[in-house]
Structure formats: C-alpha cells, structure tokens
Scaffold this active site. Sequence first.
Site, short mmCIF file in Angstrom:
data_model
loop_
_atom_site.label_atom_id
_atom_site.label_comp_id
_atom_site.label_asym_id
_atom_site.label_seq_id
_atom_site.Cartn_x
_atom_site.Cartn_y
_atom_site.Cartn_z
N ALA A 73 69.24 33.24 28.61
CA ALA A 73 69.84 34.51 29.06
C ALA A 73 70.46 35.30 27.91
O ALA A 73 70.53 36.53 27.98
CB ALA A 73 70.87 34.25 30.15
N ASN A 153 80.35 34.28 35.43
CA ASN A 153 80.30 32.87 35.03
C ASN A 153 81.66 32.19 35.04
O ASN A 153 81.75 30.98 35.15
CB ASN A 153 79.67 32.75 33.64
CG ASN A 153 80.24 33.71 32.63
OD1 ASN A 153 80.16 34.93 32.81
ND2 ASN A 153 80.84 33.19 31.58
N GLN A 181 73.88 33.07 36.36
CA GLN A 181 74.65 32.16 37.21
C GLN A 181 74.24 32.23 38.68
O GLN A 181 74.85 31.56 39.51
CB GLN A 181 76.15 32.51 37.11
CG GLN A 181 76.77 32.24 35.76
CD GLN A 181 77.02 30.76 35.50
OE1 GLN A 181 76.92 29.92 36.41
NE2 GLN A 181 77.30 30.42 34.26
N HIS A 203 68.93 26.56 32.35
CA HIS A 203 69.84 25.42 32.25
C HIS A 203 71.09 25.51 33.10
O HIS A 203 71.92 24.59 33.10
CB HIS A 203 70.21 25.15 30.78
CG HIS A 203 71.21 26.07 30.18
ND1 HIS A 203 72.55 25.75 30.11
CD2 HIS A 203 71.09 27.29 29.61
CE1 HIS A 203 73.19 26.74 29.51
NE2 HIS A 203 72.33 27.69 29.20
N CYS A 326 81.54 29.32 26.71
CA CYS A 326 80.82 30.28 25.88
C CYS A 326 81.77 31.07 24.98
O CYS A 326 81.33 31.71 24.03
CB CYS A 326 80.04 31.25 26.75
SG CYS A 326 79.12 30.41 28.05
C1 LIG Z 1 75.17 31.00 30.40
C2 LIG Z 1 75.15 32.47 30.54
C3 LIG Z 1 74.48 33.28 29.64
C4 LIG Z 1 73.80 32.72 28.41
O1 LIG Z 1 72.65 32.02 28.78
P1 LIG Z 1 71.91 31.05 27.74
O2 LIG Z 1 70.64 30.73 28.45
O3 LIG Z 1 72.82 29.88 27.57
O4 LIG Z 1 71.70 31.82 26.49
C5 LIG Z 1 74.46 34.64 29.86
N1 LIG Z 1 75.07 35.18 30.92
C6 LIG Z 1 75.73 34.43 31.82
C7 LIG Z 1 76.37 35.08 32.98
C8 LIG Z 1 75.81 33.06 31.65
O5 LIG Z 1 76.48 32.33 32.53
#
Ligand SMILES: *Cc1c(COP(=O)(O)O)cnc(C)c1O
Length: 384
Positions: A73, A153, A181, A203, A326
């Site tokens: 993402a 998130n 999410q 993931h 994050c």
């Molecule tokens: C985890 C997350 C991301 C980043 O996704 P990755 O696949 O880990 O790069 C972006 N936006 C939201 C809302 C997330 O929860």
Amino acid sequence: MQTPIYLDNSATTPLDPAVVDAMLPWLREQFGNPASSTHAFGHAASKAVEAARIEVARLVGAEARDIAWTSGATESNNLAIKGAAMAAQARGKHLITVQTEHKAVLDTMKWLEKQGFSVTFLAPQKNGLLDIETFRAALRPDTVLASVMLVNNEIGVIQDIAAIGAICRERGVLFHVDAAQATGKVAIDLSKLPVDIMSLTAHKTYGPKGIGALYVRRAPQVRIESQMHGGGHERGLRSGTLATHQIVGMGAAFRIAGELMATEVPQMRMMRDRFWNRIKDLPGVLLNGDMEQRIANNLNISLDILNCDSLVTTLSEIAVSSTSACSTGGVSHVLQALGSDDGIAGNSIRITVGRFNTVEQIDWAADYLRKKIEDCRAGRQQAA
Ligand SMILES: *Cc1c(COP(=O)(O)O)cnc(C)c1O
C-alpha cells in the site's frame, strides 16, 4: 497461557496456513517469469498471476483489468497520488486529504507540495470522521485529486467513502482511497462506489508482506503517470518482474477473506467487545474514535491516569501497538488530529484482534491489562 499474545493485527497479520500452501509451489518448481511468453514455465506463472488478479478484483467488486500489482500500500499510495496529480496538473494543482491519513499518503502529499502543488489537510471531527460539508467546502476550481482512507489504521473508524466520492464525481475531482485496513473487514464494491483509484495490500489480510495492488478505474479511464520505469509491465503502469509467489499469496488471502468475512467479522466484534467490557469501567480509560462507524476488530484507548505515562511500554505479555508501528516513536498524529492533548495521546494503546486469536487469549490479555492499569493507579508500577 503462551505469551506474548499477538493483538496487533492492524500492524500485520500472520499468514493464513492455506496462503502459505498456495505460495510454496511458486517458490519451488514453478519459478518461471510470468513475462516469458515462449515456454511453459512462463505460461504457468502468467496463468497463476491472472487467476490471482481475478481473486483480488472479486473481493473489491472490480474488473481484473483494473488491478495492477505493486509492492504494497505504500507504493500504491505513492503511485496513485503522484501519478494522478502529475497526469492532471494541466487542469489544476490543488489536492485534498485528511490529517489522519497514513504517512504514505501524508508524506507523498508533502512531497508534492515541494513540487509546486497546493494541498489542503483537513481536520477530522473529534470522533475521527471527516465531516462531509467540511470536505465540500475545501473543493476549489483547481482541485484535481482527493485522497481519503476507508479505514483508519490507528482508530479503526470507517469514513463515508460513498458520500465523499459522490461529491468528487459531481465536481470532476479524482478520488483515491487507501483501503489497506479495510479488506476482509468492510464490504467494498467498486462497481457501485464512486472511487477512481484504490490502494490495497496483502499483509493486513493474512497474506504475505511486500505485495499489494492498485485499482485504477478504466471506464471512464483514469490517467496515472507511472513512477517506476522499465519493461512496461502492468500495461506500463508499474514496471518490474512480477513476484509470482507473492501475487499467488495475495490472491489466496483475498479469496479466503471473501469466504470468511460473513462469519469472521461478527467473531472479531465479539472478541473486541469482550476485551473492552473487561476494562471499560476503569477510571481514566478513554476510547478513541467513533465506536459505531468502526471496524469490528479495533480498540484504541488512552490512559488519562496520573503517573502512568510509561505503562504502555511495560506490557510485555501482550503484543499491542502504542501508537502505530508505522510511525517512528513520538505522539500519534492521528490522536493529535482528534484534539487529544499530547500527554494522553502519548499514552495510548491500539488492540487489534485477528483470525487466529482465541476467546481464552482475549480474556487473559484483558485481565492482564486491567491488572497493569490498577497496579499503576495504586502506585505499584513495577518494571516489566
Ligand atoms: C499498512 C498501511 C499502509 C502501508 O502498507 P504496506 O503494504 O505496509 O506498504 C498504508 N496505509 C494504511 C492505512 C495502512 O494501514
């Protein structure tokens, strides 16, 4: 009880064992490059990639041809926002987003500001939800793109994407949604939703890390300038040899999510509510974010208790998040945007239950946290 108990399913989920099984052949004998069109190794890989594309598209009500593979993402958000902004800049250079977005959106927007774009970062209401009239009022004649996440998130609130998208349509503004999410927790139907671009990742939905997708609507065609140049894979949108095993894993994860959603969401809600009911009567325990417009597995609480500010760092028996995995330390930008004062926002815990948690784990973990809070209030704050 075997500890630590994993209650951080919004940071990442364990792989579903069926996902691992689906991936293994593509890490062993089926190693072909999906772009190899001259032999059976390539054909097999290409077939698997296209089958997975259909499975990912199905979970979100999209056409398979509207799905492009990315590394996750973060990349999808970068490609969507930079790519759409650059392709549309002749029409205008104003972008809109929300202060509670993921850093992959916020930092991309900030980078675009340095490239001469103008960005409005809207404040949400105190419950974390974006007010529709606030959004409408932020639109300008030169607005070309808006980006609003589906599920937050940190606090799990669900934005009214249908209403925001309808306004964007009316005003001819492209609409991007970060749905990292949301998959498997909220029903998504892009055949009906007024959304032009959507970021997905595997993931957070029991698939592997390092694989994601970007939905780009083709009818009417949304223009995105590619950010990764090379062999012209994914119809020129994103070059790079496709990671067959990862893609197969994401396809399997999204297929399973679609199959389980109807039973899994109530199960998560039951466990989340059970956890909350075991701690909510404690004085100084505050819930962050709207409790109704919220995904089923998320609890986010702040502790407004004197001298308990380091409690969240002593929870060695439960794997929870103290703001967001994050963001690198500091106070949560999401809770700050909700108007929490820094002391309280810096003493917050996100608990996210998942597919592989048991009721016994939930009860044990909630009682453990309760005891930690009670001890702390009583001045018995021991080291972990
Ligand atoms: C985890 C997350 C991301 C980043 O996704 P990755 O696949 O880990 O790069 C972006 N936006 C939201 C809302 C997330 O929860």
